[in-house]
Scaffold this motif. Sequence first.
Motif, PDB file in Angstrom:
ATOM      1  N   VAL A   1       0.821  -1.220   0.000  1.00  0.00           N
ATOM      2  CA  VAL A   1       0.000   0.000   0.000  1.00  0.00           C
ATOM      3  C   VAL A   1       0.853   1.268   0.000  1.00  0.00           C
ATOM      4  N   ASP A   2       0.321   2.276  -0.632  1.00  0.00           N
ATOM      5  CA  ASP A   2       0.830   3.637  -0.464  1.00  0.00           C
ATOM      6  C   ASP A   2      -0.426   4.512  -0.432  1.00  0.00           C
ATOM      7  N   PRO A   3      -0.985   4.697   0.783  1.00  0.00           N
ATOM      8  CA  PRO A   3      -2.284   5.389   0.894  1.00  0.00           C
ATOM      9  C   PRO A   3      -2.263   6.804   0.337  1.00  0.00           C
ATOM     10  N   CYS A   4      -1.110   7.450   0.424  1.00  0.00           N
ATOM     11  CA  CYS A   4      -0.973   8.784  -0.163  1.00  0.00           C
ATOM     12  C   CYS A   4       0.355   8.818  -0.897  1.00  0.00           C
ATOM     13  N   GLU A   5       0.322   8.500  -2.163  1.00  0.00           N
ATOM     14  CA  GLU A   5       1.547   8.517  -2.984  1.00  0.00           C
ATOM     15  C   GLU A   5       1.680   9.931  -3.560  1.00  0.00           C
ATOM     16  N   GLY A   6       2.630  10.659  -2.985  1.00  0.00           N
ATOM     17  CA  GLY A   6       2.790  12.069  -3.376  1.00  0.00           C
ATOM     18  C   GLY A   6       2.235  12.979  -2.294  1.00  0.00           C
ATOM     19  N   THR A   7       2.680  12.764  -1.052  1.00  0.00           N
ATOM     20  CA  THR A   7       2.165  13.581   0.067  1.00  0.00           C
ATOM     21  C   THR A   7       2.453  15.069  -0.142  1.00  0.00           C
TER      22      THR A   7
ATOM     23  N   PRO B   1       9.794   0.705  -2.516  1.00  0.00           N
ATOM     24  CA  PRO B   1       8.415   0.223  -2.351  1.00  0.00           C
ATOM     25  C   PRO B   1       7.509   0.675  -3.502  1.00  0.00           C
ATOM     26  N   GLU B   2       7.664   1.918  -3.921  1.00  0.00           N
ATOM     27  CA  GLU B   2       6.883   2.434  -5.050  1.00  0.00           C
ATOM     28  C   GLU B   2       7.227   1.674  -6.339  1.00  0.00           C
ATOM     29  N   GLY B   3       8.455   1.169  -6.404  1.00  0.00           N
ATOM     30  CA  GLY B   3       8.874   0.388  -7.570  1.00  0.00           C
ATOM     31  C   GLY B   3       8.094  -0.915  -7.665  1.00  0.00           C
TER      32      GLY B   3
HETATM   33 MN   LIG Z   1       4.917   7.138  -2.228  1.00  0.00          MN
END
Ligand SMILES: [Mn+2]
Length: 345
Positions: free
Chosen positions: A96-102, A224-226
């Motif tokens: 998970v990345d609940p907010c990708e680009g905080t 992780p984003e990868g």
């Molecule tokens: Mn992210």
Amino acid sequence: MDNVIGLEIIEVVEQAAIASARLMGKGDKNGADHVAVEAMRKRMNQIHMRGRIVIGEGERDEAPMLYIGEEVGICTQEDAAKFCNPDELLEIDIAVDPCEGTNLVAYGQNGSMAVLAISEKGGLFAAPDFYMKKLAAPAVAKNHVDINKSATENLKILSDCMNRSIEDLVVVVMDRPRHKDLINEIRTAGSRVRLISDGDVSAAISCAFSGTNIHALMGIGAAPEGVISAAAMRALGGHFQGQLIYDPEVVKTGLIGESREGNLNRLEEMGINDADKVYDAHELASGETVLFAACGITPGTLMQGVRFFSGGARTQSLVISSLSKTARFVDTVHMFGAPKNIQLH
Ligand SMILES: [Mn+2]
Ligand SMILES: O=C(COP(=O)(O)O)[C@@H](O)[C@H](O)[C@H](O)[C@H](O)COP(=O)(O)O
Ligand SMILES: [Mn+2]
């Protein structure tokens, strides 16, 4: 894996995106992240599944929610066999990345999303919170471009595969000091560079869709984003390769552990003996079935952002399934109370 999960996870990313979008432009990066995490976890725990977070909030900072190893879903309860069917009792891994680009949310900029990927147990690479060198490109260039080749060589290959001149290629690169030489090389080769401050998941996946005017993602972002990007690219058939970056000298800025040696030891402890291995999308998301869901928080290349109206909100999500071989763009109206009107578009 149950197809129902594919539908349920739409609501998971939608809820996270709506919560985070309420803090859009408020300059509160941690707040935008926190509410997205809470909303994602709450909705996830209403799903009939037995999930385990393999990529989540802070590996090192002992985050209280959606931390790595946390179990989520109704069927994680001890007496789950009483109310969950055998399919739902199968263990699944979730990134998970609940907010990708905080930062993008905090400053009201384009390209943020709530995102997750799901696969069977062991089906997603449990990447450490290191950096990753990435190369994403359209399906037509899959296995032709190669992360071991120079940017110049890859642009030539991309140009041949896409039947478009090098000058007509647009490469997304994160705007970081570590990319100074890469950016110069791409420009010298004749291609155009789109610099982004954050949000390389969106950039990677955009390569798989023609019409986005994004033809490649190059450079170093978070590992992780990868893995999350790889899950989507694997199901879409696009090209994605990633290589862990463990040397702080290469990254130049940002947190990446204590030292090169310390990081190498940590990788070894995790069972990663070949620290320089190049992973392709099928290795980063190796499960038989891979599901991916994202919902735009602020407007982006792939999805619109959350639009609030009196008594509700409208969202746009992208759900990709390797099971049904679909990429669905889902447009949803959320009614919070009794809205006075619901706009058609
Ligand atoms: Mn992210
Ligand atoms: O921009 C990003 C930030 O993600 P998040 O923390 O979830 O808002 C990611 O897309 C990047 O992949 C990555 O996290 C970034 O490159 C690493 O940060 P930095 O040290 O600033 O380059
Ligand atoms: Mn995030």
